[in-house]
Design a protein around this motif. Structure first.
Motif, PDB file in Angstrom:
ATOM      1  N   ALA A  96       4.938   5.740  -6.093  1.00  0.00           N
ATOM      2  CA  ALA A  96       4.497   6.486  -7.264  1.00  0.00           C
ATOM      3  C   ALA A  96       4.705   8.662  -6.142  1.00  0.00           C
ATOM      4  O   ALA A  96       4.893   9.722  -7.014  1.00  0.00           O
ATOM      5  CB  ALA A  96       4.010   6.568  -8.478  1.00  0.00           C
ATOM      6  N   ALA A  97       4.308   8.466  -5.036  1.00  0.00           N
ATOM      7  CA  ALA A  97       3.542   9.656  -4.818  1.00  0.00           C
ATOM      8  C   ALA A  97       4.278  10.322  -3.925  1.00  0.00           C
ATOM      9  O   ALA A  97       4.369  11.113  -3.498  1.00  0.00           O
ATOM     10  CB  ALA A  97       1.718   9.307  -4.150  1.00  0.00           C
ATOM     11  N   GLY A  98       5.642   9.422  -3.843  1.00  0.00           N
ATOM     12  CA  GLY A  98       6.605   9.737  -3.033  1.00  0.00           C
ATOM     13  C   GLY A  98       6.407   8.999  -1.543  1.00  0.00           C
ATOM     14  O   GLY A  98       7.606   9.755  -0.496  1.00  0.00           O
ATOM     15  N   GLU A  99       6.307   8.400  -1.277  1.00  0.00           N
ATOM     16  CA  GLU A  99       5.535   7.414   0.024  1.00  0.00           C
ATOM     17  C   GLU A  99       7.041   6.326   0.178  1.00  0.00           C
ATOM     18  O   GLU A  99       6.882   6.176  -0.526  1.00  0.00           O
ATOM     19  CB  GLU A  99       4.587   6.712   0.031  1.00  0.00           C
ATOM     20  N   ARG A 100       7.639   6.450   1.647  1.00  0.00           N
ATOM     21  CA  ARG A 100       8.876   5.280   1.036  1.00  0.00           C
ATOM     22  C   ARG A 100       8.346   5.168   2.657  1.00  0.00           C
ATOM     23  O   ARG A 100       8.415   5.205   3.926  1.00  0.00           O
ATOM     24  CB  ARG A 100       9.940   6.174   1.701  1.00  0.00           C
ATOM     25  N   ALA A 154      16.946   1.355  18.993  1.00  0.00           N
ATOM     26  CA  ALA A 154      17.785  -0.225  18.398  1.00  0.00           C
ATOM     27  C   ALA A 154      17.146   0.031  16.379  1.00  0.00           C
ATOM     28  O   ALA A 154      16.253   0.791  16.251  1.00  0.00           O
ATOM     29  CB  ALA A 154      16.811  -1.018  18.246  1.00  0.00           C
ATOM     30  N   THR A 155      17.281  -0.617  15.256  1.00  0.00           N
ATOM     31  CA  THR A 155      16.979  -0.777  14.344  1.00  0.00           C
ATOM     32  C   THR A 155      15.863  -0.714  13.800  1.00  0.00           C
ATOM     33  O   THR A 155      15.527  -2.027  13.913  1.00  0.00           O
ATOM     34  CB  THR A 155      17.714  -1.225  13.432  1.00  0.00           C
ATOM     35  N   GLY A 156      15.059   0.167  12.739  1.00  0.00           N
ATOM     36  CA  GLY A 156      13.911  -0.226  13.569  1.00  0.00           C
ATOM     37  C   GLY A 156      12.931   0.140  12.240  1.00  0.00           C
ATOM     38  O   GLY A 156      14.228   0.990  10.685  1.00  0.00           O
ATOM     39  N   PHE A 157      11.543   1.291  11.280  1.00  0.00           N
ATOM     40  CA  PHE A 157      11.251   1.433  10.077  1.00  0.00           C
ATOM     41  C   PHE A 157      10.318   2.523  10.134  1.00  0.00           C
ATOM     42  O   PHE A 157       9.626   2.157  11.878  1.00  0.00           O
ATOM     43  CB  PHE A 157      10.915  -0.118   9.048  1.00  0.00           C
ATOM     44  N   ALA A 158      10.975   2.876   9.520  1.00  0.00           N
ATOM     45  CA  ALA A 158       9.928   4.375   9.694  1.00  0.00           C
ATOM     46  C   ALA A 158       8.505   4.455   8.225  1.00  0.00           C
ATOM     47  O   ALA A 158       9.837   4.363   7.219  1.00  0.00           O
ATOM     48  CB  ALA A 158      10.126   5.471  10.063  1.00  0.00           C
ATOM     49  N   ILE A 159       7.610   4.978   8.370  1.00  0.00           N
ATOM     50  CA  ILE A 159       6.730   4.755   7.001  1.00  0.00           C
ATOM     51  C   ILE A 159       6.864   6.466   7.043  1.00  0.00           C
ATOM     52  O   ILE A 159       6.065   7.099   7.365  1.00  0.00           O
ATOM     53  CB  ILE A 159       5.443   3.883   6.560  1.00  0.00           C
ATOM     54  N   LEU A 160       6.994   7.244   5.708  1.00  0.00           N
ATOM     55  CA  LEU A 160       6.928   8.390   5.245  1.00  0.00           C
ATOM     56  C   LEU A 160       6.283   8.718   4.639  1.00  0.00           C
ATOM     57  O   LEU A 160       5.844   7.705   2.909  1.00  0.00           O
ATOM     58  CB  LEU A 160       8.623   8.772   5.251  1.00  0.00           C
ATOM     59  N   ASP A 161       5.313   9.701   4.453  1.00  0.00           N
ATOM     60  CA  ASP A 161       4.481  10.062   3.349  1.00  0.00           C
ATOM     61  C   ASP A 161       5.411  11.140   2.006  1.00  0.00           C
ATOM     62  O   ASP A 161       6.809  11.039   2.272  1.00  0.00           O
ATOM     63  CB  ASP A 161       3.327  10.756   3.886  1.00  0.00           C
ATOM     64  N   LYS A 210       1.077  -1.325   0.044  1.00  0.00           N
ATOM     65  CA  LYS A 210       0.047   0.572  -0.152  1.00  0.00           C
ATOM     66  C   LYS A 210       0.891   0.885   0.060  1.00  0.00           C
ATOM     67  O   LYS A 210       0.945   2.372  -0.139  1.00  0.00           O
ATOM     68  CB  LYS A 210      -0.501   0.281   0.621  1.00  0.00           C
ATOM     69  N   ILE A 211       1.991   0.803   0.254  1.00  0.00           N
ATOM     70  CA  ILE A 211       2.744   2.472   0.027  1.00  0.00           C
ATOM     71  C   ILE A 211       3.092   2.523  -1.162  1.00  0.00           C
ATOM     72  O   ILE A 211       3.733   2.218  -2.201  1.00  0.00           O
ATOM     73  CB  ILE A 211       4.597   1.888   0.398  1.00  0.00           C
ATOM     74  N   ASP A 212       3.054   3.836  -1.973  1.00  0.00           N
ATOM     75  CA  ASP A 212       2.849   4.260  -2.918  1.00  0.00           C
ATOM     76  C   ASP A 212       3.887   4.722  -3.540  1.00  0.00           C
ATOM     77  O   ASP A 212       4.084   6.385  -2.901  1.00  0.00           O
ATOM     78  CB  ASP A 212       1.472   5.685  -3.702  1.00  0.00           C
TER      79      ASP A 212
END
Length: 304
Positions: free
Chosen positions: A254-258, A267-274, A250-252
């Motif tokens: 093409a729209a710049g989401e990453r 600790a190393t993890g992840f962030a979902i950015l718009d 669902k991360i787009d």
């Protein structure tokens, strides 16, 4: 001889501000939410500013006052969390990016000193476990075992005798030991597992992702009833892998989401950015034995 005058309001504010990272860390460890921790520290400053007599030991007074206030807030928060939509997860504290692209892009915008203190003292997996303790057990354990307060000092916070507080901390220790059955993982080992997890996830490799997940892995999602998320924990490598690949689909881009690698409570993890580089989700990973054993996915905007 007349008593020496106490510090001016400006001097007192400067001294209190110097203590702020530690005070926020104490409140955050007790509460599990950064926003409430900040409020507690601010409320305590207002109380300090109204104290008529000079405070001899500002740090000791402030830690006890902040802890008392945090314990009161936690007790009322536990009642509210009983009606929370879906699982309740602690508010993550993000550090700098650890992937190419430069530092700070997914940072939380707070004081870097605060982020370092919070990350050093309380890792995310531990915060999740602390939710299983009673407010008094949690406060006693955090103040004594993490921040080094004596049982006499903790007793002033909890409102019990030092002997009773010692028992609270001991009981909390046993509960946490029963839950933390695995050996702590070195940062390098954790990062290697996260790298394998990231590679399989971003390539949409179901088999590869299942291979890096523990067979009994548990994924817990927190959308707070505002953002779509799993209402119950997802258990098992295949089910968790399919759920995660569904989220990533669902991360787009093409729209710049990453998806970016960040520090989540150190600790190393992840962030979902718009597209505007705003954080819309945080993934905290717990690893052991070369695999991911727990995935915590925070999507509630109020915690981001």
């Amino acid at each position: 001889m007349p008593a020496e005058p106490g510090p001016t309001q400006v001097e007192l504010a400067a001294r209190y501000d110097a203590l702020r990272p530690r005070l926020v860390g104490v409140a955050y460890a007790i509460l599990g939410t950064r926003a409430e921790a900040e409020d507690v520290v601010a409320d305590t400053w207002l109380r300090l500013a109204d104290v008529a007599e000079p405070v001899d030991d500002l740090e000791a007074w402030s830690v006890v006052a902040v802890s008392r206030r945090a314990l009161d807030v936690l007790r009322s928060a536990r009642v509210r969390r009983e009606t929370y939509v879906g699982p309740w997860l602690p508010e993550p504290v993000l550090g700098d990016l650890v992937a190419p692209g430069g530092p700070g892009g997914a940072g939380d915008g707070g004081d870097p000193a605060d982020r370092v203190t919070l990350a050093e003292e309380v890792h995310y997996a531990l915060l999740v476990l602390l939710e299983r303790l009673s407010p008094a057990e949690r406060t006693a354990w955090v103040l004594h075992d993490v921040f080094g307060l004596s049982f006499d000092e903790v007793a002033r916070v909890v409102g019990r005798t030092p002997a009773a507080v010692r028992q609270l901390a001991s009981r909390a220790r046993r509960h946490l030991a029963a839950e933390r059955t695995r050996t702590p993982v070195a940062p390098a080992e954790h990062d290697a597992v996260v790298a394998a997890f990231a590679g399989a996830s971003l390539q949409g490799d179901l088999a590869g992702l299942v291979a890096v997940l523990d067979p009994d892995v548990v994924l817990t999602g927190d959308g707070g009833g505002v953002v779509s998320s799993a209402r119950r924990p997802v258990v098992g490598a295949d089910r968790v892998a399919r759920f995660l690949l569904g989220v990533l689909a669902k991360i787009d881009a093409a729209a710049g989401e990453r998806l970016e690698l960040v520090r989540v409570n150190g600790a190393t993890g992840f962030a979902i950015l718009d597209a505007a580089a705003r954080v819309t989700g945080v993934v905290a990973l717990t690893t052991a034995g070369g695999r991911v054993v727990r995935v915590d996915l925070v999507r509630n905007p109020a915690k981001l």
